[in-house]
Design a protein around this motif. Structure first.
Motif, mmCIF file in Angstrom:
data_model
loop_
_atom_site.group_PDB
_atom_site.id
_atom_site.type_symbol
_atom_site.label_atom_id
_atom_site.label_comp_id
_atom_site.label_asym_id
_atom_site.label_seq_id
_atom_site.Cartn_x
_atom_site.Cartn_y
_atom_site.Cartn_z
ATOM 1 N N ILE A 130 0.866 -1.182 0.000
ATOM 2 C CA ILE A 130 0.000 0.000 0.000
ATOM 3 C C ILE A 130 0.906 1.237 0.000
ATOM 4 C CG2 ILE A 130 -1.660 1.313 1.382
ATOM 5 C CD1 ILE A 130 -2.861 -1.420 2.225
ATOM 6 N N PRO A 131 0.757 2.131 -0.976
ATOM 7 C CA PRO A 131 1.733 3.211 -1.190
ATOM 8 C C PRO A 131 1.517 4.403 -0.255
ATOM 9 C CG PRO A 131 0.033 3.329 -2.869
ATOM 10 C CD PRO A 131 -0.302 2.137 -2.015
ATOM 11 N N ILE A 132 1.811 4.195 0.996
ATOM 12 C CA ILE A 132 1.592 5.235 2.012
ATOM 13 C C ILE A 132 2.829 5.292 2.909
ATOM 14 C CG2 ILE A 132 0.282 5.714 4.141
ATOM 15 C CD1 ILE A 132 -1.343 6.478 1.703
ATOM 16 N N ILE A 133 3.176 6.519 3.334
ATOM 17 C CA ILE A 133 4.300 6.708 4.263
ATOM 18 C C ILE A 133 3.796 7.513 5.463
ATOM 19 C CG2 ILE A 133 6.524 7.879 4.559
ATOM 20 C CD1 ILE A 133 7.024 7.166 1.547
ATOM 21 N N TYR A 134 4.199 7.071 6.649
ATOM 22 C CA TYR A 134 3.777 7.764 7.863
ATOM 23 C C TYR A 134 4.924 8.628 8.369
ATOM 24 C CZ TYR A 134 0.152 4.234 7.646
ATOM 25 O OH TYR A 134 -0.873 3.424 7.232
ATOM 26 N N CYS A 135 4.701 9.927 8.441
ATOM 27 C CA CYS A 135 5.724 10.870 8.893
ATOM 28 C C CYS A 135 5.289 11.444 10.238
ATOM 29 C CB CYS A 135 5.893 11.977 7.861
ATOM 30 S SG CYS A 135 6.947 13.324 8.425
ATOM 31 N N GLN A 136 6.254 11.554 11.129
ATOM 32 C CA GLN A 136 5.970 12.094 12.465
ATOM 33 C C GLN A 136 5.375 13.496 12.376
ATOM 34 O OE1 GLN A 136 6.772 11.057 15.797
ATOM 35 N NE2 GLN A 136 7.236 8.967 15.135
ATOM 36 N N LYS A 137 5.917 14.289 11.411
ATOM 37 C CA LYS A 137 5.482 15.689 11.314
ATOM 38 C C LYS A 137 4.304 15.854 10.364
ATOM 39 C CE LYS A 137 10.251 17.120 11.809
ATOM 40 N NZ LYS A 137 11.362 17.331 10.884
ATOM 41 N N CYS A 138 4.408 15.212 9.176
ATOM 42 C CA CYS A 138 3.415 15.483 8.132
ATOM 43 C C CYS A 138 2.201 14.556 8.192
ATOM 44 C CB CYS A 138 4.057 15.385 6.754
ATOM 45 S SG CYS A 138 5.600 16.296 6.621
ATOM 46 N N GLY A 139 2.330 13.471 8.919
ATOM 47 C CA GLY A 139 1.181 12.573 9.025
ATOM 48 C C GLY A 139 1.176 11.501 7.952
ATOM 49 N N THR A 140 -0.016 11.103 7.528
ATOM 50 C CA THR A 140 -0.167 10.041 6.521
ATOM 51 C C THR A 140 0.018 10.638 5.130
ATOM 52 O OG1 THR A 140 -1.699 8.874 7.954
ATOM 53 C CG2 THR A 140 -1.734 8.282 5.619
ATOM 54 N N ILE A 141 1.110 10.268 4.472
ATOM 55 C CA ILE A 141 1.462 10.891 3.188
ATOM 56 C C ILE A 141 1.428 9.839 2.078
ATOM 57 C CG2 ILE A 141 3.268 12.130 1.921
ATOM 58 C CD1 ILE A 141 2.079 13.707 4.260
ATOM 59 N N PRO A 142 0.679 10.104 0.991
ATOM 60 C CA PRO A 142 0.697 9.159 -0.133
ATOM 61 C C PRO A 142 2.033 9.207 -0.864
ATOM 62 C CG PRO A 142 -0.627 11.102 -0.658
ATOM 63 C CD PRO A 142 -0.227 11.238 0.774
ATOM 64 N N VAL A 143 2.495 8.084 -1.340
ATOM 65 C CA VAL A 143 3.714 8.045 -2.143
ATOM 66 C C VAL A 143 3.432 8.806 -3.444
ATOM 67 C CG1 VAL A 143 5.274 6.523 -3.443
ATOM 68 C CG2 VAL A 143 4.456 5.845 -1.166
ATOM 69 N N PRO A 144 4.318 9.729 -3.856
ATOM 70 C CA PRO A 144 4.071 10.475 -5.104
ATOM 71 C C PRO A 144 3.991 9.524 -6.298
ATOM 72 C CG PRO A 144 5.874 11.438 -3.853
ATOM 73 C CD PRO A 144 5.539 10.153 -3.179
ATOM 74 N N TYR A 145 3.150 9.887 -7.278
ATOM 75 C CA TYR A 145 2.939 9.027 -8.447
ATOM 76 C C TYR A 145 4.257 8.659 -9.138
ATOM 77 C CZ TYR A 145 -2.091 9.705 -8.168
ATOM 78 O OH TYR A 145 -3.400 9.703 -7.751
ATOM 79 N N GLU A 146 5.188 9.650 -9.183
ATOM 80 C CA GLU A 146 6.438 9.386 -9.910
ATOM 81 C C GLU A 146 7.320 8.373 -9.190
ATOM 82 O OE1 GLU A 146 5.315 12.319 -8.930
ATOM 83 O OE2 GLU A 146 6.854 13.522 -7.909
ATOM 84 N N ASP A 147 7.023 8.106 -7.918
ATOM 85 C CA ASP A 147 7.828 7.118 -7.190
ATOM 86 C C ASP A 147 7.269 5.693 -7.314
ATOM 87 O OD1 ASP A 147 9.366 9.226 -6.487
ATOM 88 O OD2 ASP A 147 8.771 9.268 -4.364
ATOM 89 N N LEU A 148 6.175 5.554 -8.009
ATOM 90 C CA LEU A 148 5.596 4.211 -8.184
ATOM 91 C C LEU A 148 6.406 3.436 -9.216
ATOM 92 C CD1 LEU A 148 1.725 4.900 -8.241
ATOM 93 C CD2 LEU A 148 3.191 4.381 -6.282
ATOM 94 N N PRO A 149 6.497 2.143 -9.149
ATOM 95 C CA PRO A 149 5.879 1.316 -8.102
ATOM 96 C C PRO A 149 6.678 1.299 -6.806
ATOM 97 C CG PRO A 149 7.109 -0.055 -9.619
ATOM 98 C CD PRO A 149 7.208 1.343 -10.150
#
Length: 829
Positions: free
Chosen positions: A436-455
RNA sequence: GGGCAAGUGGUGGAAUGGUUUACACGAAGGUCUUAAAAACCUUUGGCCGUAAGGUCGUGAGGGUUCGACUCCCUCCUUGCCCACCA
């Protein structure tokens, strides 16, 4: 002597492969036809269920090819899933390697069946150029607010150490390993399929060519129910308990209300009451029980009195509040009004706990009047309102509407719709799936992986122990990544997607399997989609089809598709049984397709599996039956061989030419053959159109029987030769290899799939002499042979002269003389 | 409990309201063969009858119809799916 099926099948499979005979042509002005069968999980071996499923689809798409359609008939592999991971744990082989091997084996087996797939379009969901688009779609849904995370009590399989969707819990057990499922609180990703519930339900009416029962199953699953939410005020404090009912006509008979044990207000209202201790004890007891145990107690209904009361708003009656395990927190409002006289569950509960009852609906039948004292079960049928104040005397169905409207007007209730459909839990604490393309950041919260970083690629190396959650969480290079926004060290989501996600849009990917900009090329889907004919098992009637419909509607909302429903026609094939039971490893009654192919060839297997029963009903496997199919193909082989032999000979021999000339004068034999040919074309075509393959094959058997019957005298005739040629063309969708071989022996250069499907001509179906049945008073008494164009008067004359009828008619006057043209005469005396 | 299917020979199964049982399997008999297999041909719903023929027959019972496996009603049985869904 049996025909050399092994050589023939290998030869043509190689030819088809090398000449790419089944490649779908690119978009063109030609009419397209998209035939799809549900792609398999690559277990490594195909089973009879696959064989049946794919043979049905294959016969149909070969038929469509021959009708001149531009056919898309693709195949791929639903390659993510738990078995690969289990193999990794057990056999220390990496899931990707294991899966690739399985795909390879499976493909070999599929090829041995001679299926007409366009292998250039093959897809495998575990490859990053496929699952990349799963992630892309997920991000789009995330942006649209359709993918969200919430803490939820989820079904937990302790053996697989993973969560399961409600749909994957079968009778309280894990659908894969049958372990008892537990309840557990976890943060989980959900897809908001409920946002599409109305459309998913309404659009079912567009699906005219789906089996009724699939429509019914989907409709039940979505579970729309209309009713009224009624507000019950607590007697001793200013609180409202809303209750949902579909039977508002019984509201005057509500003698208590019942809350689910988890109902949030319960703790508060029982505080300080003498019943408090007992209530808390009961709540605690129920909480420990899993949903399954609770729902399996179908007779005994446990519950306790809370010591509190509320007011029935329609008549201001004070009634007690109970809590009970048969009321579910997840449905409706988590609270019900109980009408023991008109609801069986309430009836049982009221009897058990000696609660009052009142009848408010009397059945309309005069002979039979209910009384609360003598009832042995609730009366849930229709009738006339009683004890219902101003509504007395109304039929209950009408009262239902009138009461609801009245309650809305005076503000004690609200007309409402409830749905059974829940949001779709897609998180899995597993390795072998799409990250699941999601990153959890302490400061920014739940951040989707940018499209250009897929897959977000699955790391190749992960420890497989089978314990302690997902292997992914143990791969630090995967988990520890910078935040896409602030670049500070963050943690990557380690859950993967349920495999149902992968299969919810694969039919779109087949239209442009290499497309690199989006999940699919909009131009290509515009041409190929929707799927014209989908074939698969009934076990996918609810989930897979519902999810695919949901995805299609989502893509439409994104402007990527311009239709609502992905599958135009659906055929759900029946199961293959052996000795009356489903074939399964545990029963040990499996018949392996591969060994059947070795013994009789793929053509025989295909022919048998289509002949044994109509596609949509279950079929019983019979070894005798398959021998019969084999016998038939041998018979066809000899027939055509002899005909070809004869063709060569008759070019040479003068004497035989003379015989031929004599025979050519025999109009009746020639007409008879001609008629049979055209009758066969008509029947086979009509039967394939309506998926009656069994009867299509039966008429081909009749054609063969007829050709054998006239062979000795008619083999010299052009009509006879035409018969054998038509036979192999009509037979080719079912038994393609042997027909291709015979086709080529007749001197054709192109594959039989590029030959034209024959058309029948009405004039050849006509008969000069027909047999009519004669009945007296509806009973068969005689038959008569008459010219087809006989007049009614002439026919009457014939019939009345029939000696056989005399004893039945005697001298009685004829009351009626019914003539069904070309079929039957019924004399009524 | 609700929903949906389906009940036809010894078996799998055919039959736009019009010859019940197409086609296939099995069984019986025959041809070919030294023999067997294969292949080919014939017969094959029950009962009565040497036969011609008669009679009964599509889960049960009613109904509509000149005529019902088919349409309508009631019931029985089996299978599948869903289900304390309020």
């Amino acid at each position: 002597m049996v025909y050399p099926f092994k050589k023939i099948e290998e030869k043509w499979q190689k030819y088809w492969w090398e000449h790419k005979v089944f490649s779908a042509k690119p978009e063109s002005s030609q009419k397209k036809y998209y035939v799809l069968e549900m792609f398999p999980y690559p277990s490594g071996k195909i089973h009879m269920g696959h064989v049946r499923n794919y043979t049905i689809g294959d016969a149909y798409s070969r038929y469509k090819w021959m009708q001149g359609f531009n056919v898309l008939h693709p195949m791929g592999f639903d390659a993510f899933g738990q078995p690969a991971e289990n193999a990794a744990i057990k056999n220390k082989i990496k899931p990707d390697i294991w899966t690739d091997k399985c795909i390879e084996w499976m493909k070999t087996e599929l090829e041995k069946m001679g299926f007409s797939y366009d292998w250039e379009r093959e897809i495998s969901t575990c490859e990053s150029n496929y699952y990349k688009w799963n992630q892309w779609i997920f991000l789009k849904m995330f942006e649209a607010g359709l993918a969200y995370k919430k803490e939820a009590q989820v079904n937990w399989c302790p053996a697989c150490e993973t969560t399961l969707a409600n749909e994957e819990v079968v009778d309280g057990e894990c659908w894969r390993c049958y372990t008892q499922v537990e309840q557990k609180d976890l943060e989980q990703w959900f897809l908001k399929i409920t946002a599409y519930k109305e459309r998913l339900l309404e659009d079912l009416t567009q699906l005219k060519d789906w089996p009724e029962r699939v429509i019914a199953m989907q409709s039940n699953w979505i579970g729309k129910s209309e009713g009224v939410e009624i507000y019950f005020r607590l007697k001793d404090r200013d609180k409202i308990i809303p209750v949902f009912t579909t039977r508002v006509d019984t509201i005057f008979g509500a003698t208590y209300i019942v809350l689910a044990p988890e109902y949030p207000l319960v703790r508060e209202i029982v505080q300080g009451k003498p019943q408090e201790k007992e209530v808390l004890k009961f709540m605690h007891k129920v909480a420990k029980e899993s949903k399954t145990i609770r729902s399996s107690q179908d007779v005994k209904k446990e519950g306790v009195f809370t010591g509190c009361y509320c007011i029935n708003p329609v008549n201001n009656e004070t009634i007690p509040i109970w809590i009970a395990d048969y009321v579910l927190m997840e449905y409706g409002t988590g609270a019900i009004m109980a009408v023991p006289t008109h609801d069986q569950r309430d009836f049982l509960f009221a009897k058990e706990h000696k609660l009052p009852m009142r009848i408010v609906i009397q059945p309309s039948a005069v002979s039979y009047q209910l009384s609360a004292e003598s009832m042995t079960e609730a009366y849930e049928g229709d009738g006339t309102q009683v004890n219902s104040a101003q509504f007395d005397g109304l039929p209950n169905q009408e009262a239902k509407i009138r009461i609801a409207e009245w309650m809305e007007k005076v503000g004690i209730g609200k007309i409402q719709t409830h749905w059974r459909l829940r949001d779709w839990l897609i998180s899995r604490q597993r390795y072998w799936g799409t990250p699941i393309p999601i990153i959890y950041c302490q400061k920014c919260g739940t951040i989707p992986v940018p499209y250009e970083d897929l897959p977000v690629e699955l790391p190749k190396d992960a420890p497989f122990t089978g314990k302690g959650g997902s292997p992914l969480s143990k791969v630090s290079e995967f988990v520890n990544v910078p935040c896409p926004e602030c670049k500070s060290l963050s943690r990557r989501e380690t859950d993967t997607m349920a495999t149902f996600f992968d299969s919810s849009w694969y039919f779109l990917r087949f239209c442009s399997p290499q497309f690199a900009k989006e999940p699919f090329d909009r131009q290509e889907t515009k041409y190929w989609m929707p799927v014209d004919q989908y074939v698969g098992g009934i076990e996918h009637a609810i989930l897979h089809l519902l999810y695919s419909r949901f995805f299609t509607k989502f893509f439409k909302d994104l402007g990527m598709l311009d239709f609502n429903e992905p599958f135009q026609k659906l055929l759900t094939q029946g199961m293959v049984l052996k000795d009356g039971e489903v074939m399964s490893k545990s029963r040990g009654n499996i018949v392996d397709p591969d060994s059947t192919i070795k013994k009789y060839g793929a053509d025989t297997l295909r022919l048998y599996i289509l002949f044994a029963a109509p596609p949509e009903v279950e079929m019983e496997w019979s070894e005798r039956g398959i021998e019969g199919a084999f016998r038939f193909l041998n018979r066809v082989w000899r027939l055509v061989e002899d005909s070809i032999e004869n063709e060569k000979e008759r070019k040479l021999s003068e004497q035989e030419k003379r015989i031929k000339t004599t025979m050519e004068k025999d109009e009746s034999t020639r007409n008879k053959i001609k008629r049979k040919i055209h009758l066969s074309i008509k029947e086979v075509t009509d039967d394939i159109e309506s998926f009656k393959f069994n009867t299509a094959i039966a008429s081909l058997m009749e054609l063969v029987n007829e050709l054998y019957r006239v062979k000795d005298t008619a083999i010299w005739l052009d009509e006879y030769e035409e018969g054998t040629k038509v036979l192999i063309v009509l037979l080719s969708p079912f038994a393609p290899h042997v027909c291709e071989e015979m086709w080529q022996r007749w001197g054709n250069k192109e594959s039989i799939i590029h030959s034209k499907w024959p058309k029948y001509e009405e004039r050849f179906l006509q008969e000069e002499l027909i047999t009519m049945v004669i009945q007296v008073n509806g009973k068969l008494r005689s038959k008569v042979q008459v010219p087809a164009d006989i007049t009614e008067d002439k026919l009457k004359e014939y019939v009345l002269a029939d000696e056989k009828l005399k004893p039945w008619i005697k001298n009685q006057p004829i009351k009626n003389f019914i003539i069904v043209p070309k079929k039957l005469i019924n004399i009524v005396v």
